[in-house]
Design a protein around this motif. Structure first.
Motif, PDB file in Angstrom:
ATOM      1  N   VAL A 195     -10.073 -18.543   9.063  1.00  0.00           N
ATOM      2  CA  VAL A 195      -9.232 -17.731   9.839  1.00  0.00           C
ATOM      3  C   VAL A 195      -7.845 -17.737   9.270  1.00  0.00           C
ATOM      4  O   VAL A 195      -7.329 -16.467   9.031  1.00  0.00           O
ATOM      5  N   ILE A 196      -6.987 -18.543   8.756  1.00  0.00           N
ATOM      6  CA  ILE A 196      -5.668 -18.701   8.099  1.00  0.00           C
ATOM      7  C   ILE A 196      -5.906 -17.960   6.916  1.00  0.00           C
ATOM      8  O   ILE A 196      -5.125 -17.063   6.437  1.00  0.00           O
ATOM      9  N   GLY A 197      -7.093 -18.248   6.407  1.00  0.00           N
ATOM     10  CA  GLY A 197      -7.318 -17.508   4.722  1.00  0.00           C
ATOM     11  C   GLY A 197      -7.426 -16.241   4.965  1.00  0.00           C
ATOM     12  O   GLY A 197      -6.723 -15.201   4.110  1.00  0.00           O
ATOM     13  N   PHE A 198      -8.166 -15.645   6.176  1.00  0.00           N
ATOM     14  CA  PHE A 198      -8.437 -14.201   6.180  1.00  0.00           C
ATOM     15  C   PHE A 198      -7.023 -13.618   6.914  1.00  0.00           C
ATOM     16  O   PHE A 198      -6.584 -12.510   6.392  1.00  0.00           O
ATOM     17  N   PHE A 199      -6.227 -14.183   7.459  1.00  0.00           N
ATOM     18  CA  PHE A 199      -5.088 -13.830   8.038  1.00  0.00           C
ATOM     19  C   PHE A 199      -4.080 -13.613   7.040  1.00  0.00           C
ATOM     20  O   PHE A 199      -3.427 -12.560   6.911  1.00  0.00           O
ATOM     21  N   ASN A 200      -4.022 -14.487   6.008  1.00  0.00           N
ATOM     22  CA  ASN A 200      -3.300 -14.412   4.677  1.00  0.00           C
ATOM     23  C   ASN A 200      -3.609 -13.103   3.910  1.00  0.00           C
ATOM     24  O   ASN A 200      -2.713 -12.345   3.211  1.00  0.00           O
ATOM     25  N   ILE A 201      -5.018 -12.990   3.795  1.00  0.00           N
ATOM     26  CA  ILE A 201      -5.439 -12.000   3.141  1.00  0.00           C
ATOM     27  C   ILE A 201      -4.824 -10.529   3.351  1.00  0.00           C
ATOM     28  O   ILE A 201      -4.534  -9.537   3.207  1.00  0.00           O
TER      29      ILE A 201
ATOM     30  N   ARG B 185     -17.153  -1.635 -17.016  1.00  0.00           N
ATOM     31  CA  ARG B 185     -15.944  -1.834 -16.034  1.00  0.00           C
ATOM     32  C   ARG B 185     -15.000  -2.812 -16.354  1.00  0.00           C
ATOM     33  O   ARG B 185     -15.397  -3.569 -17.342  1.00  0.00           O
ATOM     34  N   LYS B 186     -13.598  -2.648 -15.866  1.00  0.00           N
ATOM     35  CA  LYS B 186     -12.750  -3.683 -16.160  1.00  0.00           C
ATOM     36  C   LYS B 186     -12.849  -4.738 -15.291  1.00  0.00           C
ATOM     37  O   LYS B 186     -13.055  -4.544 -14.171  1.00  0.00           O
ATOM     38  N   ALA B 187     -12.476  -6.025 -15.517  1.00  0.00           N
ATOM     39  CA  ALA B 187     -12.447  -7.049 -14.437  1.00  0.00           C
ATOM     40  C   ALA B 187     -11.720  -8.157 -14.941  1.00  0.00           C
ATOM     41  O   ALA B 187     -11.721  -8.514 -16.134  1.00  0.00           O
ATOM     42  N   GLU B 188     -11.144  -8.702 -13.958  1.00  0.00           N
ATOM     43  CA  GLU B 188     -10.351  -9.958 -14.140  1.00  0.00           C
ATOM     44  C   GLU B 188     -10.534 -10.886 -13.317  1.00  0.00           C
ATOM     45  O   GLU B 188     -10.969 -10.813 -12.174  1.00  0.00           O
ATOM     46  N   ALA B 189     -10.590 -12.359 -13.675  1.00  0.00           N
ATOM     47  CA  ALA B 189     -10.571 -13.517 -12.445  1.00  0.00           C
ATOM     48  C   ALA B 189      -9.228 -14.004 -12.447  1.00  0.00           C
ATOM     49  O   ALA B 189      -8.364 -14.315 -13.270  1.00  0.00           O
ATOM     50  N   VAL B 190      -8.787 -14.502 -11.017  1.00  0.00           N
ATOM     51  CA  VAL B 190      -7.524 -15.068 -10.628  1.00  0.00           C
ATOM     52  C   VAL B 190      -7.752 -16.168  -9.719  1.00  0.00           C
ATOM     53  O   VAL B 190      -8.455 -16.270  -8.828  1.00  0.00           O
ATOM     54  N   ALA B 191      -7.338 -17.249 -10.210  1.00  0.00           N
ATOM     55  CA  ALA B 191      -7.237 -18.498  -9.231  1.00  0.00           C
ATOM     56  C   ALA B 191      -6.585 -18.214  -7.915  1.00  0.00           C
ATOM     57  O   ALA B 191      -5.524 -17.880  -7.894  1.00  0.00           O
ATOM     58  N   CYS B 192      -6.910 -18.517  -6.729  1.00  0.00           N
ATOM     59  CA  CYS B 192      -6.498 -18.359  -5.395  1.00  0.00           C
ATOM     60  C   CYS B 192      -6.983 -19.223  -4.525  1.00  0.00           C
ATOM     61  O   CYS B 192      -8.165 -19.212  -4.144  1.00  0.00           O
ATOM     62  N   ASP B 193      -6.213 -20.020  -3.813  1.00  0.00           N
ATOM     63  CA  ASP B 193      -6.461 -20.576  -2.725  1.00  0.00           C
ATOM     64  C   ASP B 193      -5.985 -19.832  -1.279  1.00  0.00           C
ATOM     65  O   ASP B 193      -4.896 -19.545  -1.149  1.00  0.00           O
ATOM     66  N   VAL B 194      -6.985 -19.352  -0.720  1.00  0.00           N
ATOM     67  CA  VAL B 194      -6.693 -18.510   0.539  1.00  0.00           C
ATOM     68  C   VAL B 194      -5.950 -19.067   1.502  1.00  0.00           C
ATOM     69  O   VAL B 194      -5.110 -18.234   2.280  1.00  0.00           O
ATOM     70  N   THR B 195      -5.788 -20.376   1.536  1.00  0.00           N
ATOM     71  CA  THR B 195      -4.849 -20.913   2.504  1.00  0.00           C
ATOM     72  C   THR B 195      -3.571 -21.071   2.018  1.00  0.00           C
ATOM     73  O   THR B 195      -2.559 -21.402   3.056  1.00  0.00           O
ATOM     74  N   ASN B 196      -3.233 -20.511   1.006  1.00  0.00           N
ATOM     75  CA  ASN B 196      -1.743 -20.562   0.359  1.00  0.00           C
ATOM     76  C   ASN B 196      -1.355 -19.164   0.029  1.00  0.00           C
ATOM     77  O   ASN B 196      -1.800 -18.356  -0.599  1.00  0.00           O
ATOM     78  N   ARG B 197      -0.438 -18.644   1.092  1.00  0.00           N
ATOM     79  CA  ARG B 197       0.075 -17.336   1.290  1.00  0.00           C
ATOM     80  C   ARG B 197       0.442 -16.841  -0.089  1.00  0.00           C
ATOM     81  O   ARG B 197       0.045 -15.738  -0.558  1.00  0.00           O
ATOM     82  N   GLU B 198       1.418 -17.703  -0.708  1.00  0.00           N
ATOM     83  CA  GLU B 198       2.001 -17.237  -2.023  1.00  0.00           C
ATOM     84  C   GLU B 198       0.928 -16.837  -3.120  1.00  0.00           C
ATOM     85  O   GLU B 198       1.038 -16.120  -4.083  1.00  0.00           O
ATOM     86  N   GLN B 199      -0.271 -17.708  -3.039  1.00  0.00           N
ATOM     87  CA  GLN B 199      -1.268 -17.523  -4.066  1.00  0.00           C
ATOM     88  C   GLN B 199      -2.147 -16.283  -3.675  1.00  0.00           C
ATOM     89  O   GLN B 199      -2.507 -15.445  -4.537  1.00  0.00           O
ATOM     90  N   VAL B 200      -2.222 -16.036  -2.414  1.00  0.00           N
ATOM     91  CA  VAL B 200      -2.810 -14.752  -2.029  1.00  0.00           C
ATOM     92  C   VAL B 200      -1.936 -13.527  -2.593  1.00  0.00           C
ATOM     93  O   VAL B 200      -2.298 -12.487  -3.096  1.00  0.00           O
ATOM     94  N   GLU B 201      -0.706 -13.627  -2.065  1.00  0.00           N
ATOM     95  CA  GLU B 201      -0.019 -12.304  -2.602  1.00  0.00           C
ATOM     96  C   GLU B 201       0.176 -12.503  -4.019  1.00  0.00           C
ATOM     97  O   GLU B 201       0.285 -11.140  -4.596  1.00  0.00           O
ATOM     98  N   ALA B 202       0.178 -13.498  -4.838  1.00  0.00           N
ATOM     99  CA  ALA B 202       0.075 -13.426  -6.323  1.00  0.00           C
ATOM    100  C   ALA B 202      -1.187 -12.679  -6.894  1.00  0.00           C
ATOM    101  O   ALA B 202      -1.018 -11.724  -7.564  1.00  0.00           O
TER     102      ALA B 202
END
Length: 260
Positions: A124-130, A63-80
């Protein structure tokens, strides 16, 4: 003619994105969905080595796979992270929220505000962002599914466990709202509530005073043992898949009967 659902578990195009994929439960979920036909994007906050090792294992499955750095409390990082997944794979059909902090246990009155704020921000904020970043992406892809890992303690009150159960109860309610509001867009949303699992954040907690609480929980678990990460992953993969196409807004407790 068979007696089950014949469609493939997951679409041929697109990917699943697993937030918190570097942890024990996240790794198990990502790996099992890859075995069942998903290309995968895993996110991590600080454990790049674990995330990249998981990516190599998934690629070894073909399968294809990739890893991405992301702090879920940061909306911009989640969107990215979502934008990266769409750019790389065309669409996102599955979103799994598997991250979380190692939390304190004890009487509610003794918790520091910083500890409570930490789990609220991350869970909570992390999942809200997701959710807010992910819903438009799944709409654009003509549907899909969310699966959030919570805790069985949202169903049965576990003594001294407020920092785990309180934010996860909020996530559970957010999932129910996604399920009711987004069904018309072909989006399902469900939760999996683990009991005491031999993996993930339970491992470091076994080295602290929290071990007494975990031992007590196992003692009260009818099946009388710790759960395995793979057992949680089976529930997540099922709820995310086409086999659960008529299941939404639900919380499946995978806890050895602790919440019965």
């Amino acid at each position: 003619m068979g007696f089950g659902i014949d469609n493939k578990d997951f679409p041929d195009s697109g990917c699943a994105i697993v937030f918190g994929g570097s942890g024990g439960l996240g790794q198990a979920c990502a790996g099992l969905m890859a075995e069942r036909g998903c290309d995968i994007v895993v996110t991590y906050r600080s454990r790049a080595e674990e995330a990249n090792a998981l990516v190599e294992k998934i690629r070894g499955l073909g399968r294809k796979a990739e890893a991405v750095a992301c702090d879920v409390t940061n909306r911009e990082q989640v969107e990215a992270a979502f934008a990266h997944a769409v750019k790389r794979f065309g669409r996102v059909h599955t979103v799994v929220s598997a991250g979380g902090l190692v939390f304190d246990t004890g009487p509610l009155v003794d918790f520091k505000q910083s500890a409570f704020r930490g789990v609220i921000e991350t869970d909570v904020i992390g999942f809200f962002n997701i959710a807010q970043a992910g819903i438009p992406v799944l709409r654009e892809g003509k549907g899909g599914s969310f699966v959030a890992l919570i805790t069985c303690a949202t169903k049965r009150t576990v003594p001294l466990d407020a920092l785990s159960a309180t934010p996860k109860a909020a996530v559970q309610m957010l999932v129910r709202h996604i399920a009711t509001e987004e069904a018309r867009n072909g989006i399902r949303a469900n939760c999996v509530g683990p009991g005491v699992i031999d993996g993930g954040m339970v491992i470091p907690m076994m080295q602290t005073e929290t071990k007494k609480l975990l031992d007590m929980a196992v003692e009260y678990t009818p099946l009388g043992r710790l759960g395995e990460c793979a057992e949680i992953a089976e529930a997540v993969a099922f709820l995310a898949s086409s086999k659960a196409a008529y299941v939404t807004g639900q919380s499946l407790m995978v806890d050895g009967g602790l919440s019965a």
